[in-house]
Scaffold this motif. Structure first.
Motif, PDB file in Angstrom:
ATOM      1  N   SER A 190       0.433   5.630   1.465  1.00  0.00           N
ATOM      2  CA  SER A 190      -0.114   6.481   1.639  1.00  0.00           C
ATOM      3  C   SER A 190       0.524   7.826   1.579  1.00  0.00           C
ATOM      4  O   SER A 190       1.724   7.842   2.617  1.00  0.00           O
ATOM      5  N   GLU A 233      -3.642  14.678  -1.374  1.00  0.00           N
ATOM      6  CA  GLU A 233      -3.423  13.351   0.532  1.00  0.00           C
ATOM      7  C   GLU A 233      -4.192  11.990  -0.627  1.00  0.00           C
ATOM      8  O   GLU A 233      -5.137  11.830  -0.955  1.00  0.00           O
ATOM      9  N   SER A 234      -3.663  11.191  -0.293  1.00  0.00           N
ATOM     10  CA  SER A 234      -4.014  10.229  -1.120  1.00  0.00           C
ATOM     11  C   SER A 234      -3.469   8.394  -0.503  1.00  0.00           C
ATOM     12  O   SER A 234      -3.150   8.644   0.846  1.00  0.00           O
ATOM     13  N   ASP A 235      -4.691   8.015  -0.506  1.00  0.00           N
ATOM     14  CA  ASP A 235      -4.569   5.870   0.405  1.00  0.00           C
ATOM     15  C   ASP A 235      -4.350   4.974  -0.556  1.00  0.00           C
ATOM     16  O   ASP A 235      -5.603   5.021  -1.327  1.00  0.00           O
ATOM     17  N   ASN A 260      -4.305   1.091  -2.288  1.00  0.00           N
ATOM     18  CA  ASN A 260      -4.802   0.031  -1.425  1.00  0.00           C
ATOM     19  C   ASN A 260      -4.382  -1.280  -2.081  1.00  0.00           C
ATOM     20  O   ASN A 260      -4.886  -0.648  -3.220  1.00  0.00           O
ATOM     21  N   SER A 286       0.464  -1.635  -0.324  1.00  0.00           N
ATOM     22  CA  SER A 286       0.020   0.165   0.295  1.00  0.00           C
ATOM     23  C   SER A 286       0.632   0.916   0.200  1.00  0.00           C
ATOM     24  O   SER A 286       2.111   1.252   0.260  1.00  0.00           O
ATOM     25  N   ASP A 313      -7.850  12.247  -2.166  1.00  0.00           N
ATOM     26  CA  ASP A 313      -8.218  13.735  -1.704  1.00  0.00           C
ATOM     27  C   ASP A 313      -8.285  14.907  -2.722  1.00  0.00           C
ATOM     28  O   ASP A 313      -8.421  16.416  -2.089  1.00  0.00           O
ATOM     29  N   ASP A 339      -7.790   6.012  -3.952  1.00  0.00           N
ATOM     30  CA  ASP A 339      -8.490   7.417  -3.010  1.00  0.00           C
ATOM     31  C   ASP A 339      -7.694   8.517  -3.238  1.00  0.00           C
ATOM     32  O   ASP A 339      -6.040   8.320  -2.559  1.00  0.00           O
TER      33      ASP A 339
END
Length: 392
Positions: free
Chosen positions: A172, A183-185, A187, A170, A215, A213
């Motif tokens: 982040s 900002e991102s996630d 996964n 992942s 933001d 994901d």
């Protein structure tokens, strides 16, 4: 601040124990590079230069510390500072390697995500003949490191050798998008690549899938309300001035959307001739950008200590406007314009010449002249970069 603290903590631990470790090796790499656009009429978006000479954008410094813990385990950290990040120090890579066999290695921690053939070495200017790796493929990726696990297996097949890499993990942090850094996630990153080399020829295939994901929700909502006075966005629903719900913004948000990358390339290194080509296609499901395509081809020739390389680059997008489905024509116009504003200007093609001169051991001088043309505006500009790459 968080990057700097993490890097210093890990680096200090390794340095403090250096005297006690059985085998600690220090090495490093870096680039001092300047660049500018010749003229002030047009500044190519993907090159990040203007008509003022800039020494920061593509300069960087890095220190690698590697220690052999025992016969099977080793630890590596790379502390890196990039000019484009105001030389903020970060732990670029920090991982453990476990040698399962002579041919198979397990990696745990933070390491380069091998999108492409040269992902592991793209920051090491001395390792290639370009001023920087072709920007069409190697610049602007959403993320190029991963926290997770990787299995690498290398073996011989006949007179050639094959390397297979599989990664899972992942990411982040900050991600570069058409809207800027957000900002991102990211996964469930799953990656697989295969490279086969035989004498003067090698070929590469890679695939990657991840849940993305970003933001960007608040930015999109704010942009819509600013562009369309009287319209409101509440919990992802767009309301017109008459307070009627006219659109669900979740169709434009990037929330747990599947991103897929496919890449391939090959290299010919025959006598004095060098030929390289890479092609990448990627898409994000349920987004406007249906399929992005990037590629480059290069032809080089060695003259003793000098290598001259001609490069052609191309970036293009295919758009999917199915999500432009509001009953309100003003909302549809905003969605279309937003997509065109942030994504279409990234389409370009470029032709350039790169020159490398090996001045002495560990030192290479580089020069680049590239003419880049924006496909949408039809305008072009000349970009010049020059600098020094080093390793130690």
């Amino acid at each position: 601040m968080k990057k700097t603290s993490l890097a210093l903590i890990i680096g200090s631990l390794m340095l403090c124990n250096a005297a006690q470790a059985a085998d600690v090796n220090f090495s490093g790499y870096g680039s001092i590079r300047a660049g500018l656009v010749l003229g002030d009429d047009h500044f190519p978006r993907n090159f990040n230069y203007d008509d003022n000479i800039d020494f920061k954008e593509e300069s960087l410094f890095a220190l690698q510390v590697k220690t052999q813990i025992n016969d099977d385990w080793s630890a590596t950290i790379i502390l890196q500072a990039k000019g484009q990040d105001d030389f903020e120090l970060e732990a670029r890579w920090a991982y453990l390697n476990y040698e399962l066999t002579d041919e198979t290695t397990l990696t745990l921690g933070r390491f380069a995500l091998p999108y492409f053939r040269n992902s592991d070495t793209q920051d090491i200017g001395y390792a290639h003949n370009y001023s920087v790796m072709p920007r069409s493929v190697y610049r602007g990726q959403a993320f190029d490191v991963i926290e997770g696990i990787r299995l690498m297996h290398s073996t011989f097949i006949g007179d050639g050798d094959i390397t297979i890499k599989g990664s899972y993990g992942s990411f982040s942090g900050s991600t570069l998008t058409a809207l800027g850094e957000v900002e991102s996630d990211i996964n469930n990153i799953m990656q697989l690549s295969v490279e086969y080399s035989y004498d003067w020829f090698s070929i590469y295939f890679g695939a990657l899938n991840a849940e993305l994901d970003l933001d960007i929700n608040s930015q999109l909502d704010a942009a819509l309300m600013k562009s369309l006075p009287g319209y409101k966005v509440n919990d992802g629903t767009v309301y017109n001035p008459g307070k009627l719900a006219v659109y669900d913004m979740s169709a434009t948000y990037v929330n747990e959307d599947s991103a897929t990358y496919l890449s391939t390339g090959f290299t010919i290194d025959y006598q004095q001739w060098l030929f390289n080509a890479e092609y990448v296609t990627y898409k994000i499901d349920d987004s406007f950008s249906e399929q992005n395509k990037s590629m480059y081809v290069s032809l080089g020739y060695r003259f003793d200590k000098t290598v001259v390389t001609l490069v052609h680059e191309d970036v293009s997008y295919n758009f999917d406007y199915d999500n432009v489905s509001s009953a309100d024509p003003y909302v549809n116009a905003f969605l279309t314009a937003t997509n065109n504003t942030f994504l279409k200007p990234n389409e370009y093609d470029a032709q350039g010449i790169h020159i490398r001169y090996d001045a002495s051991e560990g030192i290479a001088y580089k020069f680049e002249y590239t003419y880049a043309t924006d496909k949408v505006e039809g305008e072009g500009a000349s970009v010049v970069t020059f600098g020094i790459d080093y390793v130690f």
